[in-house]
Design a protein around this motif. Structure first.
Motif, PDB file in Angstrom:
ATOM      1  N   VAL A 155       0.841  -1.206   0.000  1.00  0.00           N
ATOM      2  CA  VAL A 155       0.000   0.000   0.000  1.00  0.00           C
ATOM      3  C   VAL A 155       0.869   1.247   0.000  1.00  0.00           C
ATOM      4  N   TRP A 156       1.934   1.237   0.796  1.00  0.00           N
ATOM      5  CA  TRP A 156       2.829   2.401   0.867  1.00  0.00           C
ATOM      6  C   TRP A 156       3.499   2.665  -0.477  1.00  0.00           C
ATOM      7  N   THR A 193       2.451   1.844  -3.395  1.00  0.00           N
ATOM      8  CA  THR A 193       1.442   2.296  -4.353  1.00  0.00           C
ATOM      9  C   THR A 193       1.060   3.743  -4.104  1.00  0.00           C
ATOM     10  N   LEU A 194       0.830   4.119  -2.852  1.00  0.00           N
ATOM     11  CA  LEU A 194       0.418   5.489  -2.537  1.00  0.00           C
ATOM     12  C   LEU A 194       1.489   6.508  -2.898  1.00  0.00           C
ATOM     13  N   ALA A 211      -3.141   3.362 -10.941  1.00  0.00           N
ATOM     14  CA  ALA A 211      -2.905   2.844  -9.589  1.00  0.00           C
ATOM     15  C   ALA A 211      -3.041   1.329  -9.558  1.00  0.00           C
ATOM     16  N   CYS A 238      -9.425   0.065  -4.589  1.00  0.00           N
ATOM     17  CA  CYS A 238      -8.928   1.162  -5.413  1.00  0.00           C
ATOM     18  C   CYS A 238      -9.914   1.492  -6.532  1.00  0.00           C
TER      19      CYS A 238
END
Length: 228
Positions: A28-29, A31-32, A165, A214
């Motif tokens: 998640v990190w 990707t963000l 994303a 997402c």
């Protein structure tokens, strides 16, 4: 395969859950952080492509050719190969070629050109009459960009960043295969190489859930900002 066989094949008791949640956070990190940079860089590149596409200036045409070449080249390189090609640059910039931080340069450079093309297409789909009306009222270039181009194309831009994303989530899994961390790395090392099918299954399910979340979030935002 009967229920007992299935249960023996995927034994969830073999899953190290704290390690799984850490890997989830790493995915998640990555990707963000990547999507924030990609959104900014891709928008700038897409805007440059749009603004210089029909210009009669030799300098603008040269800039368009350079930016288009950059976009086309890096869109064409398979991600797993791009990671390897960028290893020296990653070592120089990030100080390491292992871990979530090391995946960021490859993730950004692979996704930004893709999003740039989506931005350019979104700008070209705007009714040219709207732009001409703004120009006739004396709007500056900056006003046209921030008050016409971006607001009119925002639904398409959000849809594009959602697609990007989701692609990045898949890229993080591939990056994990060479030590970038995240669910891909966990599924490969602790799952496939250790013949622990439960780890591979759970990591896959979590990745699919992240993709669904997402996509769901992107669809909601598009519906709220699309006034057509």
């Amino acid at each position: 395969m009967n229920n007992n066989g299935f249960a023996s094949y995927f034994q969830l008791s073999n899953v190290d859950w704290p390690k799984m949640w850490l890997a989830t956070w790493e995915t998640v990190w990555m990707t963000l952080v990547s999507i924030i940079v990609v959104a900014i860089l891709g928008a700038l590149l897409g805007l440059l492509l749009f603004e210089t596409s029909n210009s009669k200036s030799a300098g603008a045409r040269a800039l368009n050719w350079i930016v288009a070449a950059f976009v086309n080249i890096f869109r064409s390189i398979p991600f797993i190969i791009l990671i390897v090609l960028l290893l020296p640059a990653t070592q120089a910039v990030m100080g390491t070629i292992i871990g979530p931080k090391a995946a960021l340069p490859s993730l950004i450079i692979s996704a930004a050109p893709f999003y740039a093309r989506l931005v350019e297409i979104a700008f070209h789909e705007i009714d040219h009459g709207v732009v001409e009306a703004a120009q006739s009222m004396g709007a500056t270039k900056g006003q046209i960009i921030f008050k016409v181009l971006l607001p009119e194309s925002m639904p398409a831009l959000v849809s594009g960043i959602t697609v990007t994303a989701i692609s990045l989530i898949g890229y993080t899994a591939m990056a994990g295969a060479i030590g970038a961390g995240g669910l891909g790395n966990l599924a490969y090392l602790d799952g496939f190489q250790a013949s622990n099918n439960a780890v591979t299954l759970v990591a896959t399910v979590i990745i699919v859930l992240v993709v669904f979340v997402c996509q769901f979030a992107g669809d909601i935002v598009v519906k709220r900002i699309d006034k057509r």
